[in-house]
Design an enzyme around this catalytic site. Structure first.
Site, PDB file in Angstrom:
ATOM      1  N   HIS A  11       0.830  -1.201   0.000  1.00 34.37           N
ATOM      2  CA  HIS A  11       0.000   0.000   0.000  1.00 34.37           C
ATOM      3  C   HIS A  11       0.872   1.262   0.000  1.00 34.37           C
ATOM      4  O   HIS A  11       1.618   1.490   0.951  1.00 34.37           O
ATOM      5  CB  HIS A  11      -0.888  -0.042   1.252  1.00 34.37           C
ATOM      6  CG  HIS A  11      -1.776   1.134   1.430  1.00 34.37           C
ATOM      7  ND1 HIS A  11      -1.609   2.043   2.437  1.00 34.37           N
ATOM      8  CD2 HIS A  11      -2.846   1.557   0.706  1.00 34.37           C
ATOM      9  CE1 HIS A  11      -2.547   2.974   2.352  1.00 34.37           C
ATOM     10  NE2 HIS A  11      -3.312   2.697   1.312  1.00 34.37           N
ATOM     11  N   ARG A  12       0.785   2.006  -1.079  1.00 35.52           N
ATOM     12  CA  ARG A  12       1.666   3.178  -1.308  1.00 35.52           C
ATOM     13  C   ARG A  12       3.137   2.734  -1.332  1.00 35.52           C
ATOM     14  O   ARG A  12       4.032   3.485  -0.924  1.00 35.52           O
ATOM     15  CB  ARG A  12       1.458   4.273  -0.260  1.00 35.52           C
ATOM     16  CG  ARG A  12      -0.001   4.644  -0.020  1.00 35.52           C
ATOM     17  CD  ARG A  12      -0.163   5.768   0.996  1.00 35.52           C
ATOM     18  NE  ARG A  12      -1.553   5.879   1.439  1.00 35.52           N
ATOM     19  CZ  ARG A  12      -1.992   6.662   2.399  1.00 35.52           C
ATOM     20  NH1 ARG A  12      -1.148   7.453   3.044  1.00 35.52           N
ATOM     21  NH2 ARG A  12      -3.266   6.694   2.729  1.00 35.52           N
ATOM     22  N   GLU A  38       0.236  -0.780  -4.734  1.00 37.28           N
ATOM     23  CA  GLU A  38      -0.872   0.177  -4.855  1.00 37.28           C
ATOM     24  C   GLU A  38      -0.269   1.565  -4.758  1.00 37.28           C
ATOM     25  O   GLU A  38       0.622   1.795  -3.923  1.00 37.28           O
ATOM     26  CB  GLU A  38      -1.875  -0.056  -3.720  1.00 37.28           C
ATOM     27  CG  GLU A  38      -3.127   0.799  -3.788  1.00 37.28           C
ATOM     28  CD  GLU A  38      -3.085   2.111  -3.018  1.00 37.28           C
ATOM     29  OE1 GLU A  38      -4.077   2.840  -3.050  1.00 37.28           O
ATOM     30  OE2 GLU A  38      -2.043   2.430  -2.386  1.00 37.28           O
ATOM     31  N   ASP A  40      -1.210   6.084  -5.576  1.00 31.81           N
ATOM     32  CA  ASP A  40      -2.244   7.106  -5.791  1.00 31.81           C
ATOM     33  C   ASP A  40      -1.769   8.094  -6.838  1.00 31.81           C
ATOM     34  O   ASP A  40      -0.595   8.489  -6.826  1.00 31.81           O
ATOM     35  CB  ASP A  40      -2.499   7.861  -4.484  1.00 31.81           C
ATOM     36  CG  ASP A  40      -2.799   6.923  -3.337  1.00 31.81           C
ATOM     37  OD1 ASP A  40      -3.897   6.357  -3.324  1.00 31.81           O
ATOM     38  OD2 ASP A  40      -1.911   6.751  -2.466  1.00 31.81           O
ATOM     39  N   HIS A  53      -0.580  10.979  -2.605  1.00 31.29           N
ATOM     40  CA  HIS A  53      -1.878  10.659  -2.003  1.00 31.29           C
ATOM     41  C   HIS A  53      -2.731  11.892  -1.731  1.00 31.29           C
ATOM     42  O   HIS A  53      -3.897  11.949  -2.107  1.00 31.29           O
ATOM     43  CB  HIS A  53      -1.659   9.877  -0.700  1.00 31.29           C
ATOM     44  CG  HIS A  53      -2.925   9.524   0.010  1.00 31.29           C
ATOM     45  ND1 HIS A  53      -3.550  10.382   0.898  1.00 31.29           N
ATOM     46  CD2 HIS A  53      -3.713   8.410  -0.047  1.00 31.29           C
ATOM     47  CE1 HIS A  53      -4.656   9.801   1.357  1.00 31.29           C
ATOM     48  NE2 HIS A  53      -4.771   8.606   0.797  1.00 31.29           N
ATOM     49  N   GLU A 113      -4.641   3.940  -8.139  1.00 30.59           N
ATOM     50  CA  GLU A 113      -5.852   4.570  -7.593  1.00 30.59           C
ATOM     51  C   GLU A 113      -5.945   6.017  -8.064  1.00 30.59           C
ATOM     52  O   GLU A 113      -5.050   6.821  -7.789  1.00 30.59           O
ATOM     53  CB  GLU A 113      -5.879   4.524  -6.061  1.00 30.59           C
ATOM     54  CG  GLU A 113      -7.194   5.116  -5.569  1.00 30.59           C
ATOM     55  CD  GLU A 113      -7.279   5.409  -4.091  1.00 30.59           C
ATOM     56  OE1 GLU A 113      -6.505   4.859  -3.296  1.00 30.59           O
ATOM     57  OE2 GLU A 113      -8.157   6.228  -3.748  1.00 30.59           O
ATOM     58  N   LYS A 115      -7.147   9.566  -7.737  1.00 27.88           N
ATOM     59  CA  LYS A 115      -7.670  10.490  -6.728  1.00 27.88           C
ATOM     60  C   LYS A 115      -8.090  11.744  -7.465  1.00 27.88           C
ATOM     61  O   LYS A 115      -7.233  12.567  -7.830  1.00 27.88           O
ATOM     62  CB  LYS A 115      -6.574  10.857  -5.726  1.00 27.88           C
ATOM     63  CG  LYS A 115      -6.082   9.715  -4.855  1.00 27.88           C
ATOM     64  CD  LYS A 115      -6.875   9.627  -3.582  1.00 27.88           C
ATOM     65  CE  LYS A 115      -6.262   8.672  -2.577  1.00 27.88           C
ATOM     66  NZ  LYS A 115      -7.270   7.910  -1.825  1.00 27.88           N
ATOM     67  N   ASP A 233       0.809  -1.881   4.472  1.00 28.58           N
ATOM     68  CA  ASP A 233       1.972  -0.987   4.481  1.00 28.58           C
ATOM     69  C   ASP A 233       3.271  -1.761   4.668  1.00 28.58           C
ATOM     70  O   ASP A 233       4.355  -1.221   4.436  1.00 28.58           O
ATOM     71  CB  ASP A 233       1.848   0.026   5.636  1.00 28.58           C
ATOM     72  CG  ASP A 233       0.644   0.948   5.487  1.00 28.58           C
ATOM     73  OD1 ASP A 233       0.179   1.155   4.352  1.00 28.58           O
ATOM     74  OD2 ASP A 233       0.165   1.460   6.530  1.00 28.58           O
TER      75      ASP A 233
END
Ligand code: G3P
Ligand code: CA
Length: 245
Positions: A11-12, A38, A40, A53, A113, A115, A233
């Site tokens: 995640h990130r 993943e 953003d 993000h 993702e 945003k 994470d």
């Protein structure tokens, strides 16, 4: 216990050990043994696609103000790592292009993702899709967004690329909603899913990926359940848990 194998998405990037959404975090995810990443994305003031993000620069860079009010060159002048540790002060906000060029030569999957405020939906979706197409990585990409209309834009632009709706709450008949809207999967906030709903989603042939699972007990639970993927994470710890260490 399910026989299904669950993937682990960073995640990130490997954001527990590196500053989120930086190349260091993405390289770290690969080194940690993640199956995917993943990240953003947002539009900059000059219409480029930046990997960040927040809608403002303040938390994760040395800059201030809206991402959308700065050009990519301006954003790249700021450190994207010093907030995390001086060891990462040389990190910059990556462009999506930089990530795509790197990831194309790895086995990693990529969850992008989007945003976007509603007024940027069309422009961001078009810009992202153009980059993915240019880099020839659409087979390894999963688009996701809380803005489900952005996913409909992407469906028109690239019907065969995976699209997953992000869901932060509980939706009644989530699997029907996904099928009706031609989403290949659902990305759900993990406290909002019960086993029956998870099985209904997976049973319809949809991907079910859960975010953001960092607690070791919950990681063990969902890996045993065999959800399509967990986003975490700390992919290194998740890989150890999956191995039964
Ligand atoms: O994509 C899952 C998760 O990343 C959504 O929440 O705020 O971490 O982007 P957030
Ligand atoms: Ca995200």
């Amino acid at each position: 216990m399910s026989h299904r194998h669950s993937e682990i998405f960073a995640h990130r990037g490997s954001s527990a050990r590196c500053p989120e959404n930086t190349m260091a975090a993405f390289y770290g995810a690969q080194a940690d043994g993640a199956d995917g990443i993943e990240l953003d994305v947002q539009l900059t003031g000059d219409g480029q696609v930046a990997v960040i993000h927040d809608h403002v620069l303040d938390r994760t860079t040395t800059g201030t103000g809206l991402v959308r009010s700065h050009t990519m060159d301006e954003i790249r002048q700021y450190s994207a790592g010093s907030w995390f540790s001086p060891a990462f002060s040389e990190e910059r906000v990556p462009s999506l292009l930089e990530v795509l060029e790197w990831i194309s030569s790895t086995p990693l999957k990529l969850n992008i993702e989007l945003k976007c405020p509603a007024w940027d939906r069309q422009e961001l979706a078009e810009a992202v899709e153009q980059l993915v197409r240019k880099c020839g990585v659409s087979k390894k990409v999963i688009y996701s967004s809380f803005d489900h209309l952005a996913l409909k834009v992407l469906e028109r632009l690239s019907p065969d690329t995976e699209r997953a709706a992000l869901i932060g709450g509980t939706i009644i008949d989530a699997e029907k909603y996904a099928v009706q809207n031609h989403f290949s999967g659902l990305h759900v906030y993990y406290p909002m899913i019960d086993e029956q709903t998870a099985e209904a989603i997976i049973g319809r042939g949809l991907a079910l990926r859960l975010y953001t699972v960092n607690d070791p007990d919950w990681l063990a639970y969902f890996l045993k359940q065999g959800v399509t993927a967990v986003m975490t994470d700390d992919p290194r710890s998740a890989v150890d848990i999956r191995k039964g260490k």
